[in-house]
Design a protein around this motif. Sequence first.
Motif, PDB file in Angstrom:
ATOM      1  N   GLY A  50       0.817  -1.200   0.000  1.00  0.00           N
ATOM      2  CA  GLY A  50       0.000   0.000   0.000  1.00  0.00           C
ATOM      3  C   GLY A  50       0.848   1.245   0.000  1.00  0.00           C
ATOM      4  N   ARG A  51       2.127   1.086  -0.307  1.00  0.00           N
ATOM      5  CA  ARG A  51       3.047   2.213  -0.194  1.00  0.00           C
ATOM      6  C   ARG A  51       2.816   3.278  -1.261  1.00  0.00           C
ATOM      7  NH1 ARG A  51       8.930  -0.491   1.300  1.00  0.00           N
ATOM      8  NH2 ARG A  51       8.299  -1.436   3.284  1.00  0.00           N
ATOM      9  N   ASP A  52       2.262   2.896  -2.399  1.00  0.00           N
ATOM     10  CA  ASP A  52       2.023   3.862  -3.453  1.00  0.00           C
ATOM     11  C   ASP A  52       0.687   3.561  -4.118  1.00  0.00           C
ATOM     12  OD1 ASP A  52       2.491   1.652  -5.162  1.00  0.00           O
ATOM     13  OD2 ASP A  52       4.613   2.157  -5.345  1.00  0.00           O
ATOM     14  N   PHE A  57      -3.844   0.139  -5.829  1.00  0.00           N
ATOM     15  CA  PHE A  57      -4.734  -0.257  -6.919  1.00  0.00           C
ATOM     16  C   PHE A  57      -4.817  -1.774  -7.005  1.00  0.00           C
ATOM     17  CE2 PHE A  57      -5.259  -1.647 -11.326  1.00  0.00           C
ATOM     18  CZ  PHE A  57      -6.482  -1.071 -11.626  1.00  0.00           C
ATOM     19  N   ARG A  58      -3.683  -2.458  -6.847  1.00  0.00           N
ATOM     20  CA  ARG A  58      -3.701  -3.921  -6.924  1.00  0.00           C
ATOM     21  C   ARG A  58      -4.492  -4.509  -5.752  1.00  0.00           C
ATOM     22  NH1 ARG A  58      -0.562  -8.546  -5.421  1.00  0.00           N
ATOM     23  NH2 ARG A  58      -0.787 -10.164  -7.030  1.00  0.00           N
ATOM     24  N   PHE A  59      -4.288  -3.956  -4.567  1.00  0.00           N
ATOM     25  CA  PHE A  59      -5.055  -4.390  -3.402  1.00  0.00           C
ATOM     26  C   PHE A  59      -6.546  -4.186  -3.653  1.00  0.00           C
ATOM     27  CE2 PHE A  59      -7.285  -2.902   0.417  1.00  0.00           C
ATOM     28  CZ  PHE A  59      -7.193  -4.026   1.223  1.00  0.00           C
ATOM     29  N   GLN A  60      -6.920  -3.003  -4.160  1.00  0.00           N
ATOM     30  CA  GLN A  60      -8.321  -2.692  -4.389  1.00  0.00           C
ATOM     31  C   GLN A  60      -8.915  -3.575  -5.479  1.00  0.00           C
ATOM     32  OE1 GLN A  60      -9.984  -0.282  -2.382  1.00  0.00           O
ATOM     33  NE2 GLN A  60     -11.680  -1.458  -3.228  1.00  0.00           N
ATOM     34  N   ARG A  61      -8.122  -3.904  -6.482  1.00  0.00           N
ATOM     35  CA  ARG A  61      -8.607  -4.763  -7.568  1.00  0.00           C
ATOM     36  C   ARG A  61      -8.973  -6.143  -7.031  1.00  0.00           C
ATOM     37  NH1 ARG A  61      -6.531  -8.403 -11.331  1.00  0.00           N
ATOM     38  NH2 ARG A  61      -4.490  -8.317 -10.347  1.00  0.00           N
ATOM     39  N   LEU A  62      -8.143  -6.687  -6.155  1.00  0.00           N
ATOM     40  CA  LEU A  62      -8.443  -7.989  -5.560  1.00  0.00           C
ATOM     41  C   LEU A  62      -9.682  -7.900  -4.670  1.00  0.00           C
ATOM     42  CD1 LEU A  62      -4.848  -9.204  -4.612  1.00  0.00           C
ATOM     43  CD2 LEU A  62      -6.278 -10.007  -6.498  1.00  0.00           C
ATOM     44  N   GLY A 170     -18.108   4.702  10.425  1.00  0.00           N
ATOM     45  CA  GLY A 170     -16.713   4.953  10.100  1.00  0.00           C
ATOM     46  C   GLY A 170     -16.528   5.369   8.656  1.00  0.00           C
ATOM     47  N   ILE A 171     -15.282   5.517   8.286  1.00  0.00           N
ATOM     48  CA  ILE A 171     -14.913   5.812   6.910  1.00  0.00           C
ATOM     49  C   ILE A 171     -13.620   5.086   6.607  1.00  0.00           C
ATOM     50  CG2 ILE A 171     -13.685   7.938   7.530  1.00  0.00           C
ATOM     51  CD1 ILE A 171     -14.691   9.093   4.856  1.00  0.00           C
ATOM     52  N   SER A 172     -13.544   4.486   5.427  1.00  0.00           N
ATOM     53  CA  SER A 172     -12.372   3.683   5.091  1.00  0.00           C
ATOM     54  C   SER A 172     -11.987   3.914   3.634  1.00  0.00           C
ATOM     55  CB  SER A 172     -12.663   2.196   5.348  1.00  0.00           C
ATOM     56  OG  SER A 172     -13.798   1.780   4.603  1.00  0.00           O
ATOM     57  N   ASN A 173     -11.182   3.035   3.080  1.00  0.00           N
ATOM     58  CA  ASN A 173     -10.594   3.109   1.751  1.00  0.00           C
ATOM     59  C   ASN A 173      -9.308   3.937   1.825  1.00  0.00           C
ATOM     60  OD1 ASN A 173     -10.239   3.153  -1.213  1.00  0.00           O
ATOM     61  ND2 ASN A 173     -12.327   2.388  -1.223  1.00  0.00           N
ATOM     62  N   ASP A 174      -8.764   4.264   0.673  1.00  0.00           N
ATOM     63  CA  ASP A 174      -7.443   4.880   0.579  1.00  0.00           C
ATOM     64  C   ASP A 174      -7.416   6.234   1.296  1.00  0.00           C
ATOM     65  OD1 ASP A 174      -4.959   5.860  -0.141  1.00  0.00           O
ATOM     66  OD2 ASP A 174      -5.177   5.421  -2.268  1.00  0.00           O
ATOM     67  N   GLY A 256       3.034  -3.141   3.637  1.00  0.00           N
ATOM     68  CA  GLY A 256       4.352  -2.537   3.557  1.00  0.00           C
ATOM     69  C   GLY A 256       4.548  -1.311   4.412  1.00  0.00           C
ATOM     70  N   VAL A 257       3.647  -1.075   5.366  1.00  0.00           N
ATOM     71  CA  VAL A 257       3.841   0.047   6.283  1.00  0.00           C
ATOM     72  C   VAL A 257       5.084  -0.184   7.131  1.00  0.00           C
ATOM     73  CG1 VAL A 257       2.799   1.363   8.181  1.00  0.00           C
ATOM     74  CG2 VAL A 257       1.366   0.490   6.317  1.00  0.00           C
TER      75      VAL A 257
END
Length: 345
Positions: A50-52, A57-62, A170-174, A256-257
Motif C-alpha cells: 500500500g506504499r504507493d 490499486f492492486r489491493f483494491q482490484r483484488l 466509520g470511513i475507510s478506503n485509501d 508494507g507500512v
Amino acid sequence: MRLVTALPKAHLHLHFTGSMRVGTVRDLAQKYGSRLPEALTTGYPPVLSGRDERGWFRFQRLYDAARGCVRDESDLRRIVREAAQDDAAEGSRWLELQVDPTSYAPSVGGISPALEIVLDEAAAVSREEPTQVAVVVAASRVRHPLDARTLARLAARHAGEGSGTVVGFGISNDERRGQTSDFAPAFEIARRAGLALVPHAGELLGPAAVEETLEAIRPDRIGHGVRSVEDPRVLELVAESGVALEVCPRSNLALGVYDSPQQVPLRTILEHGIPVALGADDPLLFGSRLADQYELARTALGFSDDELAELARGSVTASRAPAELQKAALEDIDAWLATPTARDR
C-alpha cells in the motif's frame, strides 16, 4: 503457553468483504461463473503493498474481485455467519463487523435492504453462536461526502446497543483520497444518534492525518493510527484524547507500512497509555485472522501473557458491547490469566 484462541476478546476492526474465507470466495465465484485473479486461487495468499497508488490499486482490484462474487441475500448472510463462527473459534465474544451497504445494494434492491439483511443475520447468528455480532456502517473516502451523510442517516435509523444493531459509523478506503474534514457532517449525524465514531487514519498516511482526524471528527476510536508514533506531539494528542486505536499488525506488514513484525509500534502506543484493540482488518487478503495478531504480539514483540490479557481487556472496554457482556468477558480474561501453564504445574 496459554492459548491465545482461548483468551476472551472483542474484535473491532473487521471488514465485511475482507472477512471472507478464501474457500467461500472460490465457492461464490463458481456459483456465478466468475473468474478470480490468480492471487485468490493458485497464487494465494497475495503479495500486496500500500506504499504507493499502484500497490493500492492492486489491493483494491483484488478486493473488488471478491466483492463482485457477493450477489444475493444468501451470500450476505453466509459472510456474516462465517465471520461470527471464525471469531468464536478464536475467543472473540463480540464482533463489530464493518460494512458499506452501497457495495451490495444493486443486488438486493438498495442500501436499506442490504444493511437490513446483514443486521438480521447478525441477530440470528448471535442467538446461535458464542460471538455476538453488531455492525459498523462504513462510508468510503473515494465517494462524495454527501454519500457518507446518506449512510450516516441510514446507520442512525438502525442504531442500538446490542447484537443485530448498528453501533458505529466509520470511513475507510485509501487515506490519500478525499478531505477528512469534508466528512465531518456525516459523523455529526452519527454522533447525534449515539453511534461510536470510528474512522480510519494513520496507516497509509503519517501523524498529520491522525491529528486532522482528531480535530475534524473527534472520534471514539481510530482504525489503525499507528503512524502517530512518528510525531511525539501527535502521539500525546492521541493519549490525551482518550481515543482507542484499532491496531492491525498483519495488515501493516502486508501493506508494507512496516518491513518486519518488530517494527510494529504496539508497545510504544501502549506505553503512552493509549487503549488498543487488535484487529484482523481483511483476513481474506492478508491471510491472517484475529488470533494471529495476538500471536505476533507474543512471538515478535515479546508480550507476556499478562500483557496479552491487557490487550484483550482494551478490546472489550473500547467496544460497544453491552455492559453485562463486557463484565463477563473481563472476568473470563482474568480466569484465562489465572489458568496454570504447563510450566506452573
